[in-house]
Design a protein around this motif. Structure first.
Motif, PDB file in Angstrom:
ATOM      1  N   ASP A  35       0.839  -1.209   0.000  1.00 34.75           N
ATOM      2  CA  ASP A  35       0.000   0.000   0.000  1.00 34.75           C
ATOM      3  C   ASP A  35       0.864   1.246   0.000  1.00 34.75           C
ATOM      4  N   PHE A  36       2.092   1.102   0.488  1.00 32.30           N
ATOM      5  CA  PHE A  36       3.011   2.247   0.487  1.00 32.30           C
ATOM      6  C   PHE A  36       4.437   1.710   0.352  1.00 32.30           C
ATOM      7  N   VAL A  37       5.188   2.321  -0.563  1.00 32.52           N
ATOM      8  CA  VAL A  37       6.588   1.929  -0.766  1.00 32.52           C
ATOM      9  C   VAL A  37       7.437   3.168  -0.523  1.00 32.52           C
ATOM     10  N   GLY A  38       8.515   3.030   0.229  1.00 33.14           N
ATOM     11  CA  GLY A  38       9.338   4.216   0.471  1.00 33.14           C
ATOM     12  C   GLY A  38      10.668   3.881   1.096  1.00 33.14           C
ATOM     13  N   ASP A  39      11.408   4.937   1.442  1.00 31.06           N
ATOM     14  CA  ASP A  39      12.683   4.745   2.138  1.00 31.06           C
ATOM     15  C   ASP A  39      12.416   4.791   3.640  1.00 31.06           C
ATOM     16  N   SER A  40      13.470   4.706   4.441  1.00 25.77           N
ATOM     17  CA  SER A  40      13.280   4.604   5.893  1.00 25.77           C
ATOM     18  C   SER A  40      12.477   5.764   6.453  1.00 25.77           C
ATOM     19  N   LEU A  41      12.792   6.987   6.006  1.00 20.85           N
ATOM     20  CA  LEU A  41      12.090   8.155   6.549  1.00 20.85           C
ATOM     21  C   LEU A  41      10.625   8.131   6.145  1.00 20.85           C
ATOM     22  N   GLY A  42      10.384   7.841   4.874  1.00 21.15           N
ATOM     23  CA  GLY A  42       9.006   7.781   4.373  1.00 21.15           C
ATOM     24  C   GLY A  42       8.212   6.722   5.115  1.00 21.15           C
ATOM     25  N   LEU A  43       8.823   5.570   5.360  1.00 18.67           N
ATOM     26  CA  LEU A  43       8.115   4.485   6.046  1.00 18.67           C
ATOM     27  C   LEU A  43       7.852   4.853   7.499  1.00 18.67           C
TER      28      LEU A  43
END
Ligand code: SF4
Length: 304
Positions: A35-43
Motif C-alpha cells: 500500500d506504500f513503498v518508500g525509504d526509511s524516513l518515508g516508512l
C-alpha cells in the motif's frame, strides 16, 4: 506463472485486513502488492499515521521495530523475522554505553539502521535523507555518528564545522561497490548521470552527480527532465520503483553486487503466510520502546 497469479490474488484478497509497507529494496512483486513503498524516513512517517490495526512490514527487522515503536497499539508483522541488517549489527546497546563514557560531551546520533536497544541509548535518530541537515542543525558541535562510517563521513564532509566521531560500521552492499564498475557504465553512457546512496564510500560519492537516499533519488530524476539515463548506485530493488514512476527513462545498474540478501528474504509466499497466520509479530518491550521513541521523535520534530 499460473501459481504466481494465484498467489498474487490470494495476497490481494487477504491484504484487505492489513496495511502493507514495503521498502524500496524489496522484490518487485512485493513492492507491487504494497500500500506504500518508500525509504526509511518515508516508512517511519507513514507508520505514524496508520489507521489499520494490522501492519505487514516488508523490510528488515529494525524497520519493523521502528514501526512497532511508533505504533505500540498495533500489530506489526514481518513476513520473515530472520531478515536482519548487518549494518545494524555493528552497534549494540552495551557498546553505545561504553562509548558514552569515552565521549561524555558528545551528542549521539544514530542512523535509523540500528536496533531498538541502540536507539534507546542515543540522543537522536537520523535517516540517509536528513542526516546532513539534522547534524548541521544540532546545537552541539561534538557528535558521535553511528553505526555507518560512510554516511558519517559524508555528513562530516558536508558539515565541516562539527567534530564528528565515526563508528566503524558499514552496509555490506554499499561498502563493496566497485568504483570501476560504476565508471565503466559512465564510459559506456557518457550522457548518464550517476546517482549514489550515501552508504557508499567517499571514492564513489565523489564521482556521483547526486548523492541521495532512495527517496531523494526520485526527486533527483524528476529534477533532471532532460536526462534520459541514470546510473543508480544502490540496492537494485529501487530500479523497479524508478522505472514505474519514470517509464521513459533508463536506469542502469553497474555490474557490481547490489543485492541485499536480507531485503530479498521477503517473498510473496511469506507475505501470504504472514497475512494468513498473523506471523511474525514484532514486539519491543515497553521501556526500550519508550526510550527509543524519544530518539525517533527528536528526529521527527527537527525542522530539517
Ligand atoms: S542494504 Fe545494507 S543497510 Fe540496507 S538492509 Fe541491506 S545490509 Fe542493511
Amino acid at each position: 506463472m499460473g501459481n504466481q497469479k494465484k498467489l498474487l490474488e490470494q495476497v490481494v484478497e487477504l491484504k484487505k485486513k492489513a496495511f502493507i509497507l514495503a521498502h524500496n529494496y524489496q522484490r518487485p512483486e512485493v513492492q507491487a502488492v504494497a500500500d506504500f513503498v518508500g525509504d526509511s524516513l518515508g516508512l517511519a512517517k507513514q507508520a505514524v499515521s496508520l489507521q489499520n490495526e494490522i501492519v505487514v512490514f516488508c523490510g528488515v527487522y529494525f524497520m519493523a521495530e521502528t514501526a512497532a515503536i511508533l505504533n505500540p497499539e498495533k500489530k506489526i508483522l514481518i513476513p520473515d523475522r530472520t531478515a536482519g541488517c548487518p549494518l545494524s549489527d555493528f552497534a549494540s546497546a552495551q557498546m553505545v554505553r561504553e562509548w558514552r563514557r569515552n565521549y561524555p560531551e558528545h551528542t549521539f546520533v544514530a542512523y535509523v539502521n540500528t536496533t531498538a536497544e541502540v536507539k534507546a541509548e542515543v540522543d537522536i535518530c537520523c535517516t540517509s535523507s536528513n542526516a546532513v541537515s539534522l547534524v548541521r542543525a544540532l546545537p552541539n558541535d561534538k557528535i558521535v555518528f553511528l553505526p555507518d562510517k560512510n554516511l558519517g563521513a559524508w555528513v562530516a564532509r558536508n558539515v565541516p564545522e562539527k567534530d564528528i566521531v565515526l563508528w566503524p560500521g558499514y552496509c555490506v552492499v554499499h561498502e563493496f561497490v566497485k568504483l570501476e564498475a560504476v565508471l565503466a557504465e559512465k564510459e559506456r553512457y557518457p550522457d548518464a548521470l550517476i546517482v549514489a546512496h550515501p552508504e557508499c564510500g567517499l571514492e564513489v560519492l565523489d564521482r556521483a552527480d547526486g548523492v541521495c537516499s532512495t527517496g531523494q533519488m526520485f526527486d533527483f530524476v524528476r529534477n533532471h527532465p532532460e536526462t534520459k539515463r541514470f546510473i543508480v548506485v544502490t540496492e537494485s530493488g529501487v530500479n523497479y520503483a524508478l522505472k514505474n514512476m519514470f517509464p521513459d527513462k533508463n536506469f542502469i545498474e553497474p555490474k557490481t553486487n547490489l543485492l541485499c540478501r536480507n531485503m530479498k528474504k521477503i517473498t510473496l509466499e511469506k507475505v501470504l503466510h504472514c497475512l494468513e497466520k498473523e506471523d511474525f509479530l514484532v514486539k519491543v518491550d515497553s521501556e526500550t520502546s519508550e526510550r527509543a521513541r524519544k530518539a525517533i521523535d527528536n528526529m521527527l520534530q527537527m525542522k530539517t
